[in-house]
Design a protein around this motif. Structure first.
Motif, mmCIF file in Angstrom:
data_model
loop_
_atom_site.group_PDB
_atom_site.id
_atom_site.type_symbol
_atom_site.label_atom_id
_atom_site.label_comp_id
_atom_site.label_asym_id
_atom_site.label_seq_id
_atom_site.Cartn_x
_atom_site.Cartn_y
_atom_site.Cartn_z
ATOM 1 N N GLU A 31 1.030 -0.861 0.064
ATOM 2 C CA GLU A 31 0.105 -0.242 0.353
ATOM 3 C C GLU A 31 0.893 0.804 0.292
ATOM 4 O O GLU A 31 1.792 1.645 0.528
ATOM 5 N N ARG A 32 0.843 2.149 -0.691
ATOM 6 C CA ARG A 32 0.939 3.371 -1.303
ATOM 7 C C ARG A 32 0.596 4.070 0.451
ATOM 8 O O ARG A 32 -0.352 4.657 0.968
ATOM 9 N N THR A 33 1.613 5.355 0.625
ATOM 10 C CA THR A 33 1.654 5.293 1.593
ATOM 11 C C THR A 33 1.408 7.349 1.109
ATOM 12 O O THR A 33 1.361 7.286 -0.412
ATOM 13 N N ALA A 34 1.051 8.527 2.363
ATOM 14 C CA ALA A 34 0.344 9.618 1.586
ATOM 15 C C ALA A 34 1.559 10.271 0.403
ATOM 16 O O ALA A 34 2.009 10.400 1.039
ATOM 17 N N GLY A 35 0.243 10.195 -0.522
ATOM 18 C CA GLY A 35 1.849 11.764 -1.593
ATOM 19 C C GLY A 35 3.008 10.922 -2.477
ATOM 20 O O GLY A 35 3.584 11.328 -2.321
ATOM 21 N N GLU A 36 3.385 9.009 -2.154
ATOM 22 C CA GLU A 36 4.254 8.627 -2.621
ATOM 23 C C GLU A 36 3.544 8.267 -3.735
ATOM 24 O O GLU A 36 3.041 7.800 -4.304
ATOM 25 N N GLU A 37 5.248 8.887 -4.869
ATOM 26 C CA GLU A 37 5.058 8.416 -6.239
ATOM 27 C C GLU A 37 5.133 7.220 -6.503
ATOM 28 O O GLU A 37 6.290 6.454 -6.177
ATOM 29 N N VAL A 38 4.429 6.023 -7.247
ATOM 30 C CA VAL A 38 4.453 4.824 -7.676
ATOM 31 C C VAL A 38 5.538 5.039 -8.840
ATOM 32 O O VAL A 38 5.563 5.698 -9.621
ATOM 33 N N GLN A 39 6.083 3.993 -8.811
ATOM 34 C CA GLN A 39 7.294 3.883 -10.114
ATOM 35 C C GLN A 39 6.347 2.798 -11.237
ATOM 36 O O GLN A 39 5.552 1.771 -10.411
ATOM 37 N N GLU A 40 6.365 3.432 -12.118
ATOM 38 C CA GLU A 40 5.797 2.774 -13.281
ATOM 39 C C GLU A 40 6.583 1.158 -13.444
ATOM 40 O O GLU A 40 5.382 0.331 -13.288
ATOM 41 N N VAL A 41 7.840 0.667 -13.275
ATOM 42 C CA VAL A 41 7.600 -0.265 -13.032
ATOM 43 C C VAL A 41 7.010 -1.600 -11.864
ATOM 44 O O VAL A 41 6.861 -2.868 -11.717
ATOM 45 N N ASP A 42 6.281 -1.008 -10.749
ATOM 46 C CA ASP A 42 5.921 -1.744 -9.662
ATOM 47 C C ASP A 42 4.388 -1.714 -10.466
ATOM 48 O O ASP A 42 3.639 -2.506 -9.003
ATOM 49 N N ILE A 43 4.173 -1.342 -11.208
ATOM 50 C CA ILE A 43 2.342 -1.248 -10.864
ATOM 51 C C ILE A 43 1.593 -2.415 -11.552
ATOM 52 O O ILE A 43 2.357 -3.273 -12.097
#
Length: 511
Positions: A31-43
């Motif tokens: 789960e992402r933390t607030a404001g965390e940017e998700v890397q494309e490779v992790d989707i």
């Protein structure tokens, strides 16, 4: 969200209506933390339960496959055979834990076509287990790989070839030996003097052979076979056959049949490529084997049709045994008609009697014995109809949503925007239409549709046909977020449990 189920000529399943389920959050991974940017490779780009439901696999855009295993069965002393005998309606809380991960695919470059090949995992399919090892297929756009995951014992040397009781002597002997220029034999004896027995000469310790023990275990993933160079276009589907020996892979124009043991040869069983590519009118979008009949498979097209083919009819199955398509209402054709009719995913029901298909606007349930039309239609994106121009401009109209069915055949599910997914009841008389959000509070945006709309869109109330207004919110006041979409989800094969992917997070729910 507007829309519910649409009952047609025949019920999807017989029997009394099943009461709606109350869905609860189970767990989340990544789960992402607030404001965390998700890397494309992790989707996350693929999700699949194995046939027992004890293991779950996900693939991502970085070419990784992550495996999870169920823990609550072992914790309570249960066994899969015991669970299969239990009543399906009994609510249990499935719990999974991270098991292992491995790099399945790497980015490649096709020098002949000057084409970059992404490492993104398009599909994962579990194969039959053997000798405690797990087997699965994974594919990117061009290459399919067959993986074996098993526990390997880690071997360690637990005793050195030096007597521990004489370690001090060993140090002294070693220093004297290194200082001397005389050549020594392998057993430590000098060439200039006879070899003495360890029992007679205390200057040399007793020699011990090293002892190797296996105490710890580690999960190891090994690629058994690589099935490559068989597709000119991007692979959109792979599906295992019930015979346990073969599988199919499908791209835009062809479907190939493989034997799991033979990686350098496949048989082209469907080819829709015209002699002149300018005559191309439709492409293959999804394909799946029948769950029990090894000679039957179905594939869908961009024109909204599903073809059932029988491998016993001919080697090249250019002609279908059955065609399932819904005739469009007169006067309803528009620029977007063919785009939104394209089927993005099909799934056979566990009993093999029904096929579930997902197009951009709806879920449709088909009876393979009735090709006059779907037996049930469920409105998923009817509220987006006024926004089709905007969706076309930002390419959202081409999003490929997956669908799934419950093991008992009573319900179907699919994803939507704003990380929402919808669960519909498809048993006779059911009005269940639940909307959940991929979050720790899935019922926050729940919508229960009290009644099914009528069969024809032309007969729907004007307000319902218009759907949402242009304010960017649906009828419930929820704003649409087209950047967050729930494309991938899977239903546990024998329990009311759903796993779905919201960006890089894996959410799990139970009812």
């Amino acid at each position: 969200m507007n829309g519910g189920g649409e009952g047609l000529a025949a019920p999807a399943t017989s029997g009394a209506a099943v009461s709606p389920l109350e869905w609860k959050f189970s767990q989340v991974f990544g789960e992402r933390t607030a404001g965390e940017e998700v890397q494309e490779v992790d989707i996350i780009s693929a999700i699949e339960f194995d046939r027992t439901g004890e293991h779950l696999a996900t693939g991502d855009r970085g070419g990784r496959v992550v495996l999870f295993e169920r823990t609550d069965i072992k914790d309570h002393g249960g066994h899969r055979r015991d669970l299969e005998r239990m009543d399906y309606s009994i609510s249990r809380h499935p719990e999974f834990r991270y098991k292992t991960e491995f790099q399945s695919h790497e980015p490649e470059f096709d020098y002949l076509k000057s084409l970059e090949i992404e490492e993104k995992i398009n599909k994962i399919r579990w194969c039959q287990t053997a000798n405690g090892a797990l087997f699965l297929l994974s594919t990117n756009d061009k290459t399919i790989k067959y993986w074996k995951v098993q526990e390997k014992k880690i071997k360690k040397v637990c005793e050195m070839n030096v007597d521990a009781s004489k370690s001090m002597e060993n140090g002294a002997v070693a220093s004297s030996m290194s200082a001397s220029s005389k050549p020594y034999l392998a057993n430590g004896a000098c060439k200039d003097r006879p070899v003495s027995s360890p029992s007679n000469d205390t200057s040399f310790p007793a020699l011990h052979l090293p002892v190797v023990t296996s105490q710890e275990t580690s999960l190891v993933a090994r690629c058994r076979r690589v099935y490559a160079h068989a597709h000119d276009y991007h692979i959109n589907s792979i599906s295992n056959n019930s015979d346990g020996e073969t599988f199919i892979s499908a791209d835009d124009l062809r479907i190939n049949l493989w034997n799991l043991e033979i990686s350098n040869q496949s048989f082209n069983i469907v080819d829709v490529k015209p002699a002149n590519m300018e005559d191309l009118t439709e492409v293959i979008t999804s394909a799946e084997f029948h769950p029990t009949h090894c000679n039957t498979l179905a594939y869908s097209s961009s024109k909204g049709s599903i073809r059932l083919i029988d491998l016993r009819q001919s080697a090249l199955c250019d002609t279908h045994s059955k065609l399932f398509e819904e005739q469009e209402a007169p006067g309803s054709r528009s620029f977007f008609t063919e785009i939104i009719a394209s089927i993005s995913d099909i799934k056979f029901a566990k009993n093999g009697r029904h096929i579930l298909s997902r197009d951009y606007m709806t879920l449709k349930l088909w009876d393979i014995n009735m090709d006059s039309g779907p037996v049930a239609t469920f409105q998923v994106h009817e509220h987006l109809r006024p926004k089709l121009c905007d969706l076309y401009e930002n390419d959202s109209i081409f999003d490929k949503f997956e669908c799934c069915l419950s093991g008992d055949g009573h319900r179907v599910a699919t994803g939507s925007y704003s990380n929402l997914f919808r669960v519909f009841g498809c048993s006779e008389g059911s009005t269940e239409a639940t909307t959940l959000e991929a979050s720790k509070n899935p019922m926050r945006r729940q919508v229960q549709t009290p009644a099914r709309p009528s069969r024809s869109l032309g007969n729907l109330p004007r307000v319902l046909r218009r759907g949402a207004d242009n304010s960017g919110a649906d009828a419930n006041g929820n704003s649409f977020d087209f950047t967050t979409k729930l494309l991938h989800l899977a239903w546990h094969p024998s329990e009311n449990s759903i796993a779905c992917a919201a960006s890089n997070s894996l959410y799990m729910y139970y009812a």
